[in-house]
Every structure is written in C-alpha cells, then in structure tokens.
Enzyme design. Structure first.
Site, short mmCIF file in Angstrom:
data_model
loop_
_atom_site.label_atom_id
_atom_site.label_comp_id
_atom_site.label_asym_id
_atom_site.label_seq_id
_atom_site.Cartn_x
_atom_site.Cartn_y
_atom_site.Cartn_z
N ARG A 1 0.77 -1.09 0.11
CA ARG A 1 -0.12 0.21 -0.03
C ARG A 1 0.94 1.30 0.12
O ARG A 1 2.09 1.43 0.18
CB ARG A 1 -1.06 -0.15 1.00
CG ARG A 1 -0.55 0.43 2.54
CD ARG A 1 -1.61 0.35 3.31
NE ARG A 1 -1.02 0.75 4.76
CZ ARG A 1 -0.87 2.10 5.16
NH1 ARG A 1 -1.46 2.95 4.66
NH2 ARG A 1 -0.54 2.44 6.36
N HIS A 2 0.45 2.33 -0.55
CA HIS A 2 0.76 3.62 -0.61
C HIS A 2 0.64 4.37 0.84
O HIS A 2 -0.05 4.24 1.58
CB HIS A 2 0.03 4.47 -1.50
CG HIS A 2 0.96 5.94 -1.87
ND1 HIS A 2 0.78 6.97 -1.23
CD2 HIS A 2 1.89 6.23 -2.86
CE1 HIS A 2 1.80 7.70 -1.69
NE2 HIS A 2 2.25 7.25 -2.75
N PRO A 3 1.73 4.91 1.49
CA PRO A 3 1.80 5.82 2.46
C PRO A 3 0.80 6.75 2.84
O PRO A 3 0.39 7.16 3.89
CB PRO A 3 3.21 6.07 3.04
CG PRO A 3 3.65 6.32 1.55
CD PRO A 3 3.22 5.37 0.62
N SER A 4 0.40 7.51 1.52
CA SER A 4 -0.37 8.68 1.68
C SER A 4 -1.73 8.63 0.97
O SER A 4 -2.48 9.52 0.82
CB SER A 4 0.42 9.66 1.21
OG SER A 4 1.41 9.71 2.09
#
Length: 387
Positions: A232-235
């Site tokens: 997953r992407h952090p933001s």
C-alpha cells in the site's frame, strides 16, 4: 554489426566502455540502443565478470546477453604497455569514457580525468562507483544489495513488521546506470555549447537516496521514520494490491472522484459515503477496514472480470502478472519491449527491450558480442595489429 543506428539520436558518438557486471554495462547499453557506438574493453582473463553468471545457454551467459547488446568487444590487459596504448588511442578519438572501477583505480592505471581531459578536451568521462569519487566511503567496494541496504530502500520494502526485503530486481545497479546515462547525455549537451567535456560522478548510494521518492520529505515533515507497508501507499488509499476471487489485482484510486467510481463499479456505491472512507484523510486512517470491505466485494469475481469493470469505469488498476505473463502481453509486444536474439549455438532468446522511444526510428539491435570478437578490426582501426 547487424544494426542500423544512423537515424538514432546518439548516432555518431563513440563510447569507450570500461565497465563490467551491471550498473556500467546497463548504462552503455542504453547509449548503444540510442545509436552510440560502444567499444567494450574486457579483461583477457575471462572477460566481463557477468559472462560467468548464469543462466547459461550452450555455455553462454544469458545474464551477460541481457545488458551488452549493440557493443563491440576487445580484450585488453590494462597493465600491459601495448594494450594501454591501444586504449589511449581509442580514448583520444572518443566522445565518452565510462568506467565503474572502485574510486582510485583509474588513477593507479594512469587514466586520470586530468590527463585524459588534457589529451582530449571534448571527452565526457563518467565514473560509476558504489559511493562516488569523494566522501569517506569513496574507496569501499559495493554491490547492488549493499546500497539497497545502506540507501534506506530495504527499510521501506516488505510487509509491515517483517524482515527487511531486497527489491526483486537490482535497482541499486539499474538506478545508477540510468542516472549515469542521463548525466552523460547532459554533459554532451553542454559540450555542444562549450566545446568541452565534463567529469560525471555517479555513486550508487547517491542514486538510492534519490530514489527514496517522498520518504525523506515525510520523515522531515512528520519526524516519523518510514517503515515497510507491504504494497500500500503511505499517503493514498486505496492504492494497494487486493485479493479477488481467483488472484490479485492492484487498484489505485488516487482521489475522491476515483474512489466513488470504484465503489460504483464494485456494486456498493454507498461505501463512498461511509464517514470512515469519504475523504483521503479518512481512508488513510481506516485503510485496514477499507481493504477488508473491498476484498469482500472483490471475492465475488475473478481478476479478469473486475479488470473489465474497472476499465469501463475509468479506475486505474492492473492485474498481478508473472514474468511469463509479461512476455505474452499483447501491449508489451506491441510496444517493442521484447527483443528476439540468438545465443550459444544460434538458439533463440527473448530479452527486454529499450523503453526510450525517440522519433520514428526503431531502436538499434545487435546481439551481445563474444569475448574479443572485434579485436582484429579494432586493432586495425586504432593503429596496431597483433603482428
């Protein structure tokens, strides 16, 4: 050589290639693909180290073949005066010299930037090393995984709470090779204005730091130390790999509008109005709950069916593909990203192509050379023969 480079952007440029293994050869292959003439200098005692790295086809390395196409090969002993004279003659008329020895080795051989610049002021001299030509680590040796670890990349790769994981390709080497190709072409562009070549200094560790994308900025802004998050992407949420009824699919809904389209395509438009998921900030906070909701919906069909629905809805997505899937992918084939070459006893082999498309001219292509294959022609060209 079986290639037609006349219409390519680097046609007419000559590169003397003193590199081996991966970072340097990848750089010079990129230049050769774009039309440059690349003369590969190899150790007489076995040649480039990668010639001895498998897998092998009829005794020839597929690894070597994958990063050394479009080059000429000559074996020179750089400690022998006669061979050093041949190399000096080549460099005297070259546009670019690329080497990836440890810092200080070229100086010991007598091929310093200062000396070569004085002899050929137009020469672009590119050094690729683990840690660059300056700094306290300059003389250390390095391989790809060393700089992946030291450069912070492994600290953000893998599953949350798991052990550090190496990226599945040699991004430490490949990143350095790509940055080197950019630096060389930038120096050639500047030379077109000034008439003078430049020194290009590429450190593999520098390149890994540059590839950290927003991790350093996030650390500076928040004080938190970025850690592995899996896929997953952090933001941005949802921006992850999701399980379907028969496999996995990546879904990248980068804004509220795309999230609403995603929910509608999955058959639950009301999910977009859930207060936990109504905004980017809320979705980031409740990412685990959202993933559970989406995977419950995705479980009702397979990846191909969902891909069709998401395509129709305009939601960015992509199935998880294996390497075997990639070589059969019609778009990859249509983009010319698979080259058919021969290796060993004229056996066919498929190699990755060059993604840089410039104009209408097709990329140049000739199979990787045999060790010392072009010796006679090169010795004749540069003023000496074996006799």
């Amino acid at each position: 050589m079986n290639r037609n480079a006349a219409d390519l952007p680097l046609a007419g440029f000559t590169v003397v290639d003193l590199t081996r293994v991966l970072a340097g050869p990848y750089c010079t292959m990129m230049l050769a693909d774009l039309g440059a003439r690349v003369i590969k200098i190899e150790n007489p005692d076995g040649g480039d180290d990668s010639r001895h790295v498998g897998p092998f086809v009829d005794g020839e390395s597929a690894y070597f073949a994958s990063v050394n196409r479009n080059k000429e090969s000559i074996a020179l002993d750089l400690k022998a005066p006669r061979d050093r004279a041949v190399l000096a003659a080549m460099i005297a008329g070259a546009d670019v010299l690329v080497e990836n020895f440890r810092a200080g080795v070229m100086e010991k051989l007598g091929f310093t930037w200062e000396a070569l610049h004085a002899a050929n002021p137009r020469l672009v001299y590119c050094s690729i090393s683990g840690f660059g030509q300056t700094g306290p680590y300059r003389e250390r040796p390095a391989y790809d995984m060393v700089v992946q670890a030291m450069g912070g990349l492994m600290s953000v790769t893998g599953e949350n709470g798991g052990n550090p994981v190496r990226v599945g390709v040699s991004i430490g080497d490949l990143g350095a090779g790509l940055y080197a190709a950019i630096g060389i072409q930038s120096a050639l562009l500047k030379r077109s204005r000034t008439g003078l070549g430049e020194r290009v200094d590429i450190g593999m560790l520098d390149c890994q730091v540059a590839l950290l994308e927003n991790a350093i900025a996030r650390h500076a802004a928040t004080g938190a130390v970025p850690a592995p998050l899996g896929t997953r992407h952090p933001s941005i949420t949802p921006f992850d790999m999701f399980r379907t009824g028969d496999g996995f699919i990546v879904i990248a809904a980068g804004n509220d509008n795309l999230f609403r389209k995603l929910c509608a395509a999955l058959g639950d438009a009301a999910l977009a109005a859930d207060p936990r998921f109504a905004t980017v900030a809320a979705r980031n906070q409740h990412h685990a709950e959202l993933k559970d909701c989406l995977e419950a919906l995705l479980a009702h069909a397979g990846s191909a069916a969902w891909s069709g629905r998401l395509e129709a809805a305009g939601v960015p997505h992509g199935p998880l593909q294996s390497v075997a899937d990639i070589v059969r992918d019609p778009h990859v084939q249509a983009r010319g990203m698979l080259l058919q070459a021969s290796i060993g006893d004229d056996r066919p082999i498929t190699l990755a192509g060059n993604p840089v498309k410039v104009g209408a001219a097709p990329a140049a292509f000739a199979a990787a050379p045999r060790l010392d294959q072009h010796r006679e022609a090169l010795l004749a060209e540069f003023g000496t023969t074996d006799d």
